[in-house]
Write an enzyme that holds these catalytic residues in place. Structure first.
Site, PDB file in Angstrom:
ATOM      1  N   ASP A  69      -1.873   1.587   1.588  1.00  0.00           N
ATOM      2  CA  ASP A  69      -2.137   1.011   0.323  1.00  0.00           C
ATOM      3  C   ASP A  69      -3.614   0.704   0.083  1.00  0.00           C
ATOM      4  O   ASP A  69      -3.938   0.341  -1.153  1.00  0.00           O
ATOM      5  CB  ASP A  69      -1.347  -0.477   0.301  1.00  0.00           C
ATOM      6  CG  ASP A  69      -1.782  -1.553   1.398  1.00  0.00           C
ATOM      7  OD1 ASP A  69      -2.583  -1.150   2.038  1.00  0.00           O
ATOM      8  OD2 ASP A  69      -1.353  -2.639   1.174  1.00  0.00           O
ATOM      9  N   SER A  70      -4.389   1.312   0.958  1.00  0.00           N
ATOM     10  CA  SER A  70      -5.714   1.372   0.555  1.00  0.00           C
ATOM     11  C   SER A  70      -6.017   2.470  -0.466  1.00  0.00           C
ATOM     12  O   SER A  70      -7.030   2.456  -1.035  1.00  0.00           O
ATOM     13  CB  SER A  70      -6.444   2.000   1.974  1.00  0.00           C
ATOM     14  OG  SER A  70      -5.761   3.025   2.501  1.00  0.00           O
TER      15      SER A  70
ATOM     16  N   ASP B 290       2.967   2.635   3.380  1.00  0.00           N
ATOM     17  CA  ASP B 290       2.954   1.214   3.639  1.00  0.00           C
ATOM     18  C   ASP B 290       3.720   0.656   2.387  1.00  0.00           C
ATOM     19  O   ASP B 290       3.849   1.157   1.223  1.00  0.00           O
ATOM     20  CB  ASP B 290       1.361   1.371   3.046  1.00  0.00           C
ATOM     21  CG  ASP B 290       0.531   0.312   4.111  1.00  0.00           C
ATOM     22  OD1 ASP B 290       0.946  -0.134   5.095  1.00  0.00           O
ATOM     23  OD2 ASP B 290      -0.687   0.577   4.043  1.00  0.00           O
TER      24      ASP B 290
ATOM     25  N   LYS C 223       5.452   0.968   6.865  1.00  0.00           N
ATOM     26  CA  LYS C 223       4.300   0.183   7.440  1.00  0.00           C
ATOM     27  C   LYS C 223       4.367  -1.295   6.828  1.00  0.00           C
ATOM     28  O   LYS C 223       4.566  -1.275   5.733  1.00  0.00           O
ATOM     29  CB  LYS C 223       2.986   0.829   7.735  1.00  0.00           C
ATOM     30  CG  LYS C 223       1.997  -0.313   8.206  1.00  0.00           C
ATOM     31  CD  LYS C 223       0.782   0.141   8.580  1.00  0.00           C
ATOM     32  CE  LYS C 223      -0.357   0.458   7.884  1.00  0.00           C
ATOM     33  NZ  LYS C 223      -0.861  -0.770   7.171  1.00  0.00           N
TER      34      LYS C 223
ATOM     35  N   GLU D 186       2.579  -5.481   6.851  1.00  0.00           N
ATOM     36  CA  GLU D 186       1.835  -6.266   7.698  1.00  0.00           C
ATOM     37  C   GLU D 186       2.270  -7.577   8.007  1.00  0.00           C
ATOM     38  O   GLU D 186       3.111  -8.188   7.437  1.00  0.00           O
ATOM     39  CB  GLU D 186       0.328  -6.769   6.506  1.00  0.00           C
ATOM     40  CG  GLU D 186      -0.349  -5.361   6.419  1.00  0.00           C
ATOM     41  CD  GLU D 186      -1.567  -5.704   5.412  1.00  0.00           C
ATOM     42  OE1 GLU D 186      -1.878  -6.756   5.189  1.00  0.00           O
ATOM     43  OE2 GLU D 186      -2.235  -4.590   4.983  1.00  0.00           O
TER      44      GLU D 186
ATOM     45  N   GLU E 158      -6.116  -3.975  13.579  1.00  0.00           N
ATOM     46  CA  GLU E 158      -7.239  -3.812  12.735  1.00  0.00           C
ATOM     47  C   GLU E 158      -8.263  -4.847  13.136  1.00  0.00           C
ATOM     48  O   GLU E 158      -7.928  -6.116  13.231  1.00  0.00           O
ATOM     49  CB  GLU E 158      -6.667  -3.884  11.220  1.00  0.00           C
ATOM     50  CG  GLU E 158      -7.947  -3.815  10.515  1.00  0.00           C
ATOM     51  CD  GLU E 158      -7.639  -3.127   9.012  1.00  0.00           C
ATOM     52  OE1 GLU E 158      -6.463  -2.826   8.693  1.00  0.00           O
ATOM     53  OE2 GLU E 158      -8.612  -3.070   8.226  1.00  0.00           O
TER      54      GLU E 158
HETATM   55  O1  KIV Z   1      -3.901   0.877   3.906  1.00  0.00           O
HETATM   56  C1  KIV Z   1      -4.453   1.593   5.119  1.00  0.00           C
HETATM   57  O2  KIV Z   1      -5.113   2.589   4.700  1.00  0.00           O
HETATM   58  C2  KIV Z   1      -4.281   0.934   6.189  1.00  0.00           C
HETATM   59  C3  KIV Z   1      -4.906   1.362   7.320  1.00  0.00           C
HETATM   60  C4  KIV Z   1      -6.477   1.066   7.149  1.00  0.00           C
HETATM   61  C5  KIV Z   1      -4.473   1.127   8.733  1.00  0.00           C
HETATM   62  O3  KIV Z   1      -3.269   0.205   6.601  1.00  0.00           O
END
Ligand code: KIV
Length: 284
Positions: free
Chosen positions: A59-60, A98, A128, A130, A197
């Site tokens: 989600d970055s 994510d 993924k 969090e 992280e």
């Molecule tokens: O969103 C992302 O790119 C991430 C990585 C920084 C692990 O969660």
């Protein structure tokens, strides 16, 4: 990519007969390091696929491609669109999507619906999310229903407001136990691996030794079972460079130099030249 960082004793692109699965990654605990990067588009995924075990559609994307100041406004539809693009380019690496903020925290059912869309509409092999102990029941609910889950503990960017920033965690020993408990809880709930992280090295070592599944570090030292970085960070696209990022290229400067050259060539009427200009067909 710079050749100066390559180790002559390490095969950067291992031969694989089929696409990696969450089960393959889980089996790598304590074995050879797991290589992971983020991708949001097909050509980038295709370039990194031979070298990476796991490609994360993070989600970055909101901050890296859309200029958002956090990941909080990223939607599931955005993740699905970018997930599809990445799956078109990745034939060997496991693709993980994510789950964005607000699409899984409310209930197990909400998490299942979001995760099922992320997998069925993209072709990815895992999601993924969090969270630590508080998300363990959700991870159990998903994994028992056939959804492979990658956890994410330590610094959790979706909780940036609650934590008061992106600073590293675990730099005093009183912060250690909750983060170790988080990683172990997510692993025991069925996650195939956990991203750790932004934590101090001794804590990363303790988490990696305690957690029964692979720990994939970002800003979490060399003690982890694998590493992940945001690709545009390690390629040097941005002026700002977090401490934990090593720049393996300088594409930001390279892009700007190329655009300056293009601008000068257009303004000086040097581009397009002969080589880029169509000619009339010869008369029959
Ligand atoms: O969103 C992302 O790119 C991430 C990585 C920084 C692990 O969660």
């Amino acid at each position: 990519m710079s050749t100066t960082n390559k180790s002559p004793t390490v095969d950067a692109a291992p031969k694989r007969r089929r696409q990696q699965t969450a089960v393959d990654i889980a089996a790598r605990k304590g074995a050879e390091p797991i290589v992971c990067l983020t991708a949001y588009i097909t050509p980038m995924a295709a370039r990194m696929d031979p070298y990476c075990d796991l490609i994360l559609v993070g989600d970055s994307v909101g901050m890296v491609l859309y200029g958002m100041d956090s990941t909080l406004a990223v939607s599931l539809d955005m993740m699905i669109a970018h997930g599809r693009a990445v799956c078109r380019g990745a034939k060997e690496a496991l693709v993980v999507i994510d789950l964005p903020f607000g699409t899984y925290e409310e209930s197990h059912e909400q998490a299942f619906r979001s995760a099922a869309r992320a997998l069925s509409e993209t072709g990815a092999g895992a999601v993924k999310l969090e969270g630590g102990e508080e998300m363990a029941d959700t991870v159990r609910f998903l994994t028992r229903r056939g959804i492979p889950v990658l956890g994410h503990v330590g610094l959790m960017p979706q909780s940036v407001h609650a934590h008061g920033g992106y600073g590293a965690r675990g730099r005093t020993e009183d912060e250690w136990q909750p983060i170790i408990n988080d990683a172990v809880a997510i692993a025991e709930a069925g996650a195939f691996a956990v991203v750790l992280e932004g934590v101090a090295e001794p804590l990363a070592r303790a988490v990696t030794e305690t957690c029964p599944v692979p720990v994939i570090g970002i800003g979490a030292s060399n003690a982890c079972d694998g590493q992940i970085l945001v690709t545009e960070d390690m390629l040097g696209l941005f002026a700002i460079n977090p401490k934990f990022v090593k720049r393996f290229a300088e594409i930001g400067a390279s892009i700007e130099g190329a655009i300056a050259d293009y601008s000068a060539a257009v303004r000086g009427r040097e581009f397009p030249g002969e080589a880029q200009t169509y000619k009339m067909k010869a008369k029959a």
